[in-house]
Design a protein around this motif. Structure first.
Motif, mmCIF file in Angstrom:
data_model
loop_
_atom_site.group_PDB
_atom_site.id
_atom_site.type_symbol
_atom_site.label_atom_id
_atom_site.label_comp_id
_atom_site.label_asym_id
_atom_site.label_seq_id
_atom_site.Cartn_x
_atom_site.Cartn_y
_atom_site.Cartn_z
ATOM 1 N N GLY A 63 -11.142 8.197 5.422
ATOM 2 C CA GLY A 63 -12.467 7.094 5.437
ATOM 3 C C GLY A 63 -11.951 7.490 3.709
ATOM 4 O O GLY A 63 -11.399 8.789 3.104
ATOM 5 N N ASN A 64 -12.795 6.742 2.498
ATOM 6 C CA ASN A 64 -12.349 7.117 1.354
ATOM 7 C C ASN A 64 -11.250 7.084 0.529
ATOM 8 O O ASN A 64 -10.468 7.710 -0.643
ATOM 9 C CB ASN A 64 -12.904 8.222 1.149
ATOM 10 C CG ASN A 64 -14.216 8.185 0.661
ATOM 11 O OD1 ASN A 64 -15.203 7.298 0.244
ATOM 12 N ND2 ASN A 64 -15.086 9.541 1.602
ATOM 13 N N LEU A 65 -9.732 6.496 1.420
ATOM 14 C CA LEU A 65 -8.629 6.630 1.050
ATOM 15 C C LEU A 65 -8.226 5.423 0.213
ATOM 16 O O LEU A 65 -8.598 4.216 0.028
ATOM 17 C CB LEU A 65 -7.695 6.957 2.238
ATOM 18 C CG LEU A 65 -6.244 6.572 1.747
ATOM 19 C CD1 LEU A 65 -5.823 7.099 1.070
ATOM 20 C CD2 LEU A 65 -5.318 6.340 3.472
ATOM 21 N N SER A 66 -7.680 6.235 -1.024
ATOM 22 C CA SER A 66 -6.988 5.095 -2.329
ATOM 23 C C SER A 66 -5.499 4.889 -2.373
ATOM 24 O O SER A 66 -5.180 6.272 -2.183
ATOM 25 C CB SER A 66 -7.363 5.440 -3.568
ATOM 26 O OG SER A 66 -9.040 5.248 -3.153
ATOM 27 N N VAL A 67 -4.908 3.801 -1.539
ATOM 28 C CA VAL A 67 -3.352 3.760 -1.506
ATOM 29 C C VAL A 67 -2.438 2.596 -2.453
ATOM 30 O O VAL A 67 -3.107 1.769 -1.713
ATOM 31 C CB VAL A 67 -3.497 3.550 -0.101
ATOM 32 C CG1 VAL A 67 -4.082 2.829 0.703
ATOM 33 C CG2 VAL A 67 -1.647 3.693 0.592
ATOM 34 N N TYR A 68 -1.139 3.586 -3.087
ATOM 35 C CA TYR A 68 -0.774 1.997 -3.520
ATOM 36 C C TYR A 68 0.346 1.354 -2.616
ATOM 37 O O TYR A 68 0.841 2.566 -2.012
ATOM 38 C CB TYR A 68 -0.430 2.346 -5.055
ATOM 39 C CG TYR A 68 1.003 1.340 -5.053
ATOM 40 C CD1 TYR A 68 0.504 0.704 -5.918
ATOM 41 C CD2 TYR A 68 2.438 1.495 -5.055
ATOM 42 C CE1 TYR A 68 1.150 -0.749 -6.364
ATOM 43 C CE2 TYR A 68 3.306 0.496 -5.697
ATOM 44 C CZ TYR A 68 2.691 -0.710 -5.955
ATOM 45 O OH TYR A 68 3.297 -1.253 -6.207
ATOM 46 N N ILE A 69 0.851 0.653 -1.649
ATOM 47 C CA ILE A 69 1.362 0.160 -1.256
ATOM 48 C C ILE A 69 2.420 -0.949 -1.557
ATOM 49 O O ILE A 69 1.489 -2.011 -2.175
ATOM 50 C CB ILE A 69 0.822 -0.394 0.334
ATOM 51 C CG1 ILE A 69 -0.047 0.107 0.768
ATOM 52 C CG2 ILE A 69 1.781 -1.168 1.423
ATOM 53 C CD1 ILE A 69 -0.619 -0.680 2.368
ATOM 54 N N PRO A 70 3.649 -0.842 -1.724
ATOM 55 C CA PRO A 70 4.343 -1.575 -2.821
ATOM 56 C C PRO A 70 4.850 -2.412 -1.920
ATOM 57 O O PRO A 70 4.508 -2.598 -0.925
ATOM 58 C CB PRO A 70 5.978 -1.134 -2.857
ATOM 59 C CG PRO A 70 5.861 0.526 -1.644
ATOM 60 C CD PRO A 70 4.309 0.725 -2.046
ATOM 61 N N ALA A 71 6.038 -3.482 -2.684
ATOM 62 C CA ALA A 71 6.675 -5.078 -2.286
ATOM 63 C C ALA A 71 7.199 -4.586 -0.979
ATOM 64 O O ALA A 71 7.593 -5.493 -0.748
ATOM 65 C CB ALA A 71 6.210 -5.975 -2.767
ATOM 66 N N SER A 72 8.169 -3.505 -1.476
ATOM 67 C CA SER A 72 8.774 -3.031 -0.241
ATOM 68 C C SER A 72 8.699 -2.714 1.492
ATOM 69 O O SER A 72 9.369 -3.405 2.168
ATOM 70 C CB SER A 72 9.797 -2.062 -0.290
ATOM 71 O OG SER A 72 8.676 -1.003 -1.166
ATOM 72 N N VAL A 73 7.144 -3.166 1.357
ATOM 73 C CA VAL A 73 6.761 -2.956 2.844
ATOM 74 C C VAL A 73 6.940 -4.094 3.485
ATOM 75 O O VAL A 73 6.033 -4.749 2.915
ATOM 76 C CB VAL A 73 5.550 -1.975 2.591
ATOM 77 C CG1 VAL A 73 5.092 -1.306 4.092
ATOM 78 C CG2 VAL A 73 5.523 -0.436 2.113
ATOM 79 N N LYS A 74 7.475 -4.327 4.678
ATOM 80 C CA LYS A 74 7.838 -5.695 5.290
ATOM 81 C C LYS A 74 6.838 -5.482 6.363
ATOM 82 O O LYS A 74 6.242 -5.766 7.181
ATOM 83 C CB LYS A 74 9.399 -5.484 5.161
ATOM 84 C CG LYS A 74 10.149 -6.253 4.249
ATOM 85 C CD LYS A 74 9.087 -7.250 3.177
ATOM 86 C CE LYS A 74 10.554 -6.739 1.943
ATOM 87 N NZ LYS A 74 9.100 -7.881 0.518
ATOM 88 N N LYS A 75 6.442 -4.505 6.530
ATOM 89 C CA LYS A 75 6.430 -4.106 8.172
ATOM 90 C C LYS A 75 4.940 -2.858 7.785
ATOM 91 O O LYS A 75 5.320 -1.823 7.610
ATOM 92 C CB LYS A 75 6.697 -3.631 8.904
ATOM 93 C CG LYS A 75 6.468 -3.476 10.792
ATOM 94 C CD LYS A 75 7.152 -3.190 11.762
ATOM 95 C CE LYS A 75 7.238 -3.146 12.932
ATOM 96 N NZ LYS A 75 7.932 -2.847 14.164
ATOM 97 N N VAL A 120 -10.207 2.743 4.980
ATOM 98 C CA VAL A 120 -9.892 2.625 3.608
ATOM 99 C C VAL A 120 -10.708 1.767 2.512
ATOM 100 O O VAL A 120 -11.357 0.870 2.444
ATOM 101 C CB VAL A 120 -8.409 1.562 3.675
ATOM 102 C CG1 VAL A 120 -7.616 2.451 2.312
ATOM 103 C CG2 VAL A 120 -7.499 2.295 4.660
ATOM 104 N N HIS A 121 -10.475 3.244 1.401
ATOM 105 C CA HIS A 121 -11.814 2.873 0.548
ATOM 106 C C HIS A 121 -10.662 1.675 -0.077
ATOM 107 O O HIS A 121 -11.507 0.832 -0.610
ATOM 108 C CB HIS A 121 -11.570 4.131 -0.602
ATOM 109 C CG HIS A 121 -12.138 3.674 -2.181
ATOM 110 N ND1 HIS A 121 -13.671 3.443 -1.972
ATOM 111 C CD2 HIS A 121 -11.901 3.688 -3.228
ATOM 112 C CE1 HIS A 121 -14.165 2.755 -3.286
ATOM 113 N NE2 HIS A 121 -12.816 3.713 -4.025
ATOM 114 N N MET A 122 -9.636 1.505 -0.875
ATOM 115 C CA MET A 122 -8.332 0.234 -1.460
ATOM 116 C C MET A 122 -7.281 0.760 -1.143
ATOM 117 O O MET A 122 -6.755 1.627 -0.759
ATOM 118 C CB MET A 122 -9.333 0.855 -2.728
ATOM 119 C CG MET A 122 -8.702 -0.052 -3.966
ATOM 120 S SD MET A 122 -9.936 -2.472 -3.543
ATOM 121 C CE MET A 122 -11.384 -1.375 -4.047
ATOM 122 N N ILE A 123 -7.056 -0.875 -0.839
ATOM 123 C CA ILE A 123 -5.220 -0.892 -1.051
ATOM 124 C C ILE A 123 -5.326 -1.348 -1.803
ATOM 125 O O ILE A 123 -5.444 -2.456 -2.777
ATOM 126 C CB ILE A 123 -5.282 -1.588 -0.068
ATOM 127 C CG1 ILE A 123 -5.067 -0.274 1.638
ATOM 128 C CG2 ILE A 123 -3.357 -1.812 -0.283
ATOM 129 C CD1 ILE A 123 -4.919 -2.196 3.011
#
Length: 367
Positions: free
Chosen positions: A222-234, A252-255
């Motif tokens: 809970g309350n996790l803010s996470v940046y996920i790059p475009a390189s992630v395909k799965k 999750v708080h925000m992606i």
């Protein structure tokens, strides 16, 4: 650790400091007075065998004759209390034998919130429920994060992973106070069930170059803010667990992600809030640097960590460059650990590595 059952008296025989110093305690051959006996018999240490141990810089190192190596089994706050913010840099060897393992159980870790630096000789780490307080833990490059690490149900403010292993699969569970996890830029995948059970506000950046995130990798955060790059395909099933219908407790708080990325599609499919980040380099430049303290006073030999945050938290070059104006008085490494070497003053300059050239100065006085 409050009071070990039988704390070693070696500290009474050697000069102590209130934190890790450049002039560490002298090491002598263990004697009968150096025996450390815990309240439990750990079967993983030579079948419960308890032999000589030494206490150095508040750390209890237990020798295993069978493995011919030392294990960190406790922190000794009995002779002299540790203070919040102190830096403990574990020894890589004792009396010519390597320190290869950390095994801390309930109430055997530090009471104060310390910064722990783990040497490259350590190959296995187990920090169990209620085993202490850590302002930060810095893991070495040589540590294999596939199966050899778990940290569970204790206070950890920041985790800094330097492992050269492309797969990160440590188990970090229910860590109170966790605000930040720094993954290595060499990471290619984040394994299943790597981080779970975090309910406080936490910011994580998945490095550019990571291509997959395993199932339940960040479940129940809970309350996790996470940046996920475009390189992630799965992105595996349940990687960012959403709470029950009508509840946001575990959600999750925000992606943060780029438009039309796998991360955006994952967020939309699972009903998770997301914010789109522009692809331009300027969108991920450091716009602001904030330090926890702008003035620090130390004694000769003391170490501290300069804690900082950047905005946006997902800045591409969020790791800053550190420089001392007077390295003979205060030295600094690129993780922000400063060491007081002699009396005097120095300015520690923290500077962004991107074209924004943002910087901040911390004034250090050594008395």
């Amino acid at each position: 650790m409050g009071q070990p059952s039988c704390a070693a008296e070696v500290q009474a025989k050697t000069e102590q400091t209130e934190c890790q110093t450049n002039q560490e305690e002298a090491i002598h051959e263990p004697t009968a007075e150096d025996v450390y006996i815990a309240d439990f018999a750990d079967p993983s240490i030579d079948g419960g065998y308890i032999d000589y141990a030494v206490v150095l810089d508040h750390v209890v190192y237990q020798y295993s004759p069978r493995k011919e190596s030392y294990t960190v089994v406790a922190f000794d706050d009995f002779h002299k209390e540790l203070k919040n913010g102190e830096v403990i840099k574990l020894r890589s060897e004792i009396l010519g034998k390597p320190v290869t393992r950390i095994w801390l159980e309930e109430a055997l870790g530090p009471i104060a919130k310390i910064h722990l630096i783990i040497p490259e000789t350590v190959k296995e780490i187990g920090i169990d429920e209620g085993a202490g307080n850590f302002a930060s833990i810095t893991f070495p490059k040589t540590l294999d994060f596939s199966e050899s690490v778990f940290v569970e149900s204790c206070h950890v403010g920041e985790i800094n992973i330097k492992s050269a292993n492309p797969e990160i699969k440590g188990v970090f569970y229910d860590l109170d106070g966790l605000k930040k996890i720094q993954f290595p830029d060499t990471a290619v995948s984040i394994g299943s069930e790597s981080v779970s059970g975090m309910y406080n506000r936490c910011e994580i950046v998945i490095p550019d170059g990571v291509t997959s995130i395993g199932k339940l990798a960040f479940s129940d955060c809970g309350n996790l803010s996470v940046y996920i790059p475009a390189s992630v395909k799965k992105i595996g099933k349940g990687a960012f667990t959403k709470g029950a219908k009508g509840s946001s407790y575990h959600q999750v708080h925000m992606i943060y992600c780029e438009k039309d990325s796998v991360a955006q599609k994952y967020a939309e499919k699972n009903g998770i809030s997301y914010t789109l980040v522009e692809k331009s380099k300027s969108a991920r430049r450091v716009s602001k640097i904030k330090v926890s303290k702008k003035k620090i006073t130390l004694k000769v030999g003391e170490m501290r960590k300069i804690s900082y945050t950047v905005q946006p938290f997902y800045a591409t070059k969020r790791n800053l460059k550190f420089k001392s104006s007077n390295s003979k008085t205060v030295s600094v490494d690129q993780d922000g650990f400063i060491t007081a070497k002699q009396k005097g003053k120095a300015k520690i300059i923290l500077r962004a590595k991107d074209k924004g050239k943002k910087k901040v100065i911390v004034n250090v006085t050594v008395k």
